[in-house]
Design a protein around this motif. Sequence first.
Motif, PDB file in Angstrom:
ATOM      1  N   GLN A   2       1.095  -1.664  -0.145  1.00  0.00           N
ATOM      2  CA  GLN A   2       0.199  -0.481   0.374  1.00  0.00           C
ATOM      3  C   GLN A   2       1.116   1.239   0.375  1.00  0.00           C
ATOM      4  OE1 GLN A   2      -3.464   0.173   2.615  1.00  0.00           O
ATOM      5  NE2 GLN A   2      -3.407  -1.351   2.525  1.00  0.00           N
ATOM      6  N   VAL A   3       0.346   2.263  -0.206  1.00  0.00           N
ATOM      7  CA  VAL A   3       0.955   3.170  -1.023  1.00  0.00           C
ATOM      8  C   VAL A   3       0.714   4.690  -0.743  1.00  0.00           C
ATOM      9  CG1 VAL A   3       2.642   4.732  -2.524  1.00  0.00           C
ATOM     10  CG2 VAL A   3       3.562   1.798  -2.694  1.00  0.00           C
ATOM     11  N   TYR A  23       5.363  12.320  -5.219  1.00  0.00           N
ATOM     12  CA  TYR A  23       5.644  11.779  -4.168  1.00  0.00           C
ATOM     13  C   TYR A  23       5.150  10.324  -4.183  1.00  0.00           C
ATOM     14  CZ  TYR A  23       8.326  16.039  -2.943  1.00  0.00           C
ATOM     15  OH  TYR A  23       8.771  17.702  -3.550  1.00  0.00           O
ATOM     16  N   ALA A  24       5.915   9.578  -3.251  1.00  0.00           N
ATOM     17  CA  ALA A  24       5.579   8.019  -2.891  1.00  0.00           C
ATOM     18  C   ALA A  24       5.534   7.651  -1.638  1.00  0.00           C
ATOM     19  CB  ALA A  24       5.319   7.247  -4.057  1.00  0.00           C
ATOM     20  N   VAL A  25       5.514   7.126  -0.875  1.00  0.00           N
ATOM     21  CA  VAL A  25       5.877   6.556   0.531  1.00  0.00           C
ATOM     22  C   VAL A  25       4.654   5.461   1.043  1.00  0.00           C
ATOM     23  CG1 VAL A  25       6.837   9.121   1.470  1.00  0.00           C
ATOM     24  CG2 VAL A  25       4.042   8.409   2.450  1.00  0.00           C
ATOM     25  N   ASP A  26       4.698   5.221   1.598  1.00  0.00           N
ATOM     26  CA  ASP A  26       4.140   3.592   2.108  1.00  0.00           C
ATOM     27  C   ASP A  26       2.870   3.850   2.722  1.00  0.00           C
ATOM     28  OD1 ASP A  26       5.950   1.682   1.506  1.00  0.00           O
ATOM     29  OD2 ASP A  26       6.543   0.904   3.739  1.00  0.00           O
ATOM     30  N   ASN A  27       1.371   3.541   3.267  1.00  0.00           N
ATOM     31  CA  ASN A  27       0.471   3.929   3.944  1.00  0.00           C
ATOM     32  C   ASN A  27       0.522   3.806   4.740  1.00  0.00           C
ATOM     33  OD1 ASN A  27      -2.189   5.380   3.189  1.00  0.00           O
ATOM     34  ND2 ASN A  27      -2.668   3.673   2.825  1.00  0.00           N
ATOM     35  N   LEU A  28       1.460   2.720   5.328  1.00  0.00           N
ATOM     36  CA  LEU A  28       1.144   2.503   6.621  1.00  0.00           C
ATOM     37  C   LEU A  28       2.361   3.399   8.042  1.00  0.00           C
ATOM     38  CD1 LEU A  28       0.854   0.526   8.816  1.00  0.00           C
ATOM     39  CD2 LEU A  28       3.167  -0.588   8.157  1.00  0.00           C
ATOM     40  N   ASP A  29       1.404   4.219   8.769  1.00  0.00           N
ATOM     41  CA  ASP A  29       2.027   4.882   9.771  1.00  0.00           C
ATOM     42  C   ASP A  29       2.419   4.149  10.724  1.00  0.00           C
ATOM     43  OD1 ASP A  29       1.894   6.521  12.188  1.00  0.00           O
ATOM     44  OD2 ASP A  29       0.075   7.532  11.864  1.00  0.00           O
ATOM     45  N   VAL A  68       4.943  14.508  12.178  1.00  0.00           N
ATOM     46  CA  VAL A  68       5.021  15.464  10.974  1.00  0.00           C
ATOM     47  C   VAL A  68       6.480  14.710   9.331  1.00  0.00           C
ATOM     48  CG1 VAL A  68       5.801  17.755   9.132  1.00  0.00           C
ATOM     49  CG2 VAL A  68       3.947  17.881  11.244  1.00  0.00           C
ATOM     50  N   TYR A  69       6.483  14.745   8.577  1.00  0.00           N
ATOM     51  CA  TYR A  69       7.269  13.519   8.127  1.00  0.00           C
ATOM     52  C   TYR A  69       8.202  14.430   6.507  1.00  0.00           C
ATOM     53  CZ  TYR A  69       5.734   9.887  10.246  1.00  0.00           C
ATOM     54  OH  TYR A  69       5.646   9.067  11.806  1.00  0.00           O
ATOM     55  N   ASP A  70       8.906  14.493   6.287  1.00  0.00           N
ATOM     56  CA  ASP A  70       9.575  15.623   5.466  1.00  0.00           C
ATOM     57  C   ASP A  70       9.448  14.685   3.875  1.00  0.00           C
ATOM     58  OD1 ASP A  70      10.821  16.460   3.105  1.00  0.00           O
ATOM     59  OD2 ASP A  70      12.877  16.703   4.406  1.00  0.00           O
ATOM     60  N   LEU A  71       8.041  14.835   3.260  1.00  0.00           N
ATOM     61  CA  LEU A  71       7.996  13.967   1.841  1.00  0.00           C
ATOM     62  C   LEU A  71       9.067  13.750   0.900  1.00  0.00           C
ATOM     63  CD1 LEU A  71       4.306  15.255   0.685  1.00  0.00           C
ATOM     64  CD2 LEU A  71       5.123  13.281   1.064  1.00  0.00           C
ATOM     65  N   THR A  72      10.669  14.811   1.107  1.00  0.00           N
ATOM     66  CA  THR A  72      11.652  14.064   0.110  1.00  0.00           C
ATOM     67  C   THR A  72      13.020  13.172   0.675  1.00  0.00           C
ATOM     68  OG1 THR A  72      12.484  15.505   1.266  1.00  0.00           O
ATOM     69  CG2 THR A  72      11.484  16.621  -0.137  1.00  0.00           C
TER      70      THR A  72
END
Length: 120
Positions: A37-38, A48-54, A84-88
Motif C-alpha cells: 500500500q502506497v 511523492y510516494a511513501v508507504d501508506n502505513l503510519d 510530521v514527515y519530510d516528503l523528500t
Amino acid sequence: MTVATMSRTATRGWTAVCPLDRLDPDRGVAALVDGVQVALFRTGGELYAVDNLDPVGGAYVMSRGIVGSRGGLPTLASPLHKQVYDLTTGRCLDLAGVALRRHEARCRDGLVEVRLRPEQ
C-alpha cells in the motif's frame, strides 16, 4: 480510503498507477503496488510516494494525511497523531529514528508510475 486503479503495466521496475489528473494537488491517494500500500501525493509540482502505513499508529492511513511545509520542505502530517514527515526523505520531523519508507514516483506519458524501494 480512496484506492487508485493500478495498471498491470510495468517498465523496468516502474508500475503505472493512475493518470496524473487523478491526483488532486495537496491531496493523497492510496494505491496497491506489487502488494504494497502506497500513498501518492502531488504538491509543489512534484510527485511523492511513501508507504501508506503510519509507522507510529500502525494503520494504513497516510494517504489521508495533511500536506504542508515546514522550513521550505514539503511535509505530510499523519491523520492519527499528527507526526510530521519530510516528503523528500521520509524522516519524521517530530520523533527521532522514525521514518516513512519512500518510493520513486514519476509521470510518464500522463501516467503516474511508482518504483518500490526495498525495506531497509
